[in-house]
Design a protein around this motif. Sequence first.
Motif: not given
Length: 180
Positions: A80-101, A162-167
Amino acid sequence: MNRLIPVTTWEDIFPEYRDTPVGLLLEYHNLSREYETYTQAQLLVGMCMDNRKHLHIPDNFSYIIRSGGANMRHSEFKVSYAIAVGDVKSIALIGHNQCGMVNLVARKDIFINGLVQNAGWDRETAEQHFMQFAPMFEIGNEVDFVLSETQRLRTRYPKILVAPLLYKVEDNLLYQIKEN
């Protein structure tokens, strides 16, 4: 993983991401686009805390929040801070393979023993800690989690791209995730 779409040329970038900060991220990281100079962040990157991942982006281009599994549920105020104060309009959500979670429960003994040996915790406290928090942070399949988290963020922030990506850790490239 047939839902992963590689980016090896500008034309590979999904049309909805071209000429956006998400498209620029893909160009910088995968296509070695020459860096531009930025004085403020253009997007927010939400990605896993895994140490095997490093993005190739210019200074000041992005806010970055790292959280296990790229899980932003406990970082919403920062989003919310990045959007409200930082004025960003895009989010790249990056997961990755071999994730420990993924399948975190299988690492229970390693986790507990690590806290006992490395942090000086007693075994009972370490086990309670794991049992309290592992269910909040465990994810299933990396791609499915990124897609579900993308949908959650889109609902929460309807005006934000909001863009879903994988590393992929084996080639250090970003892949777009095809949504059904």
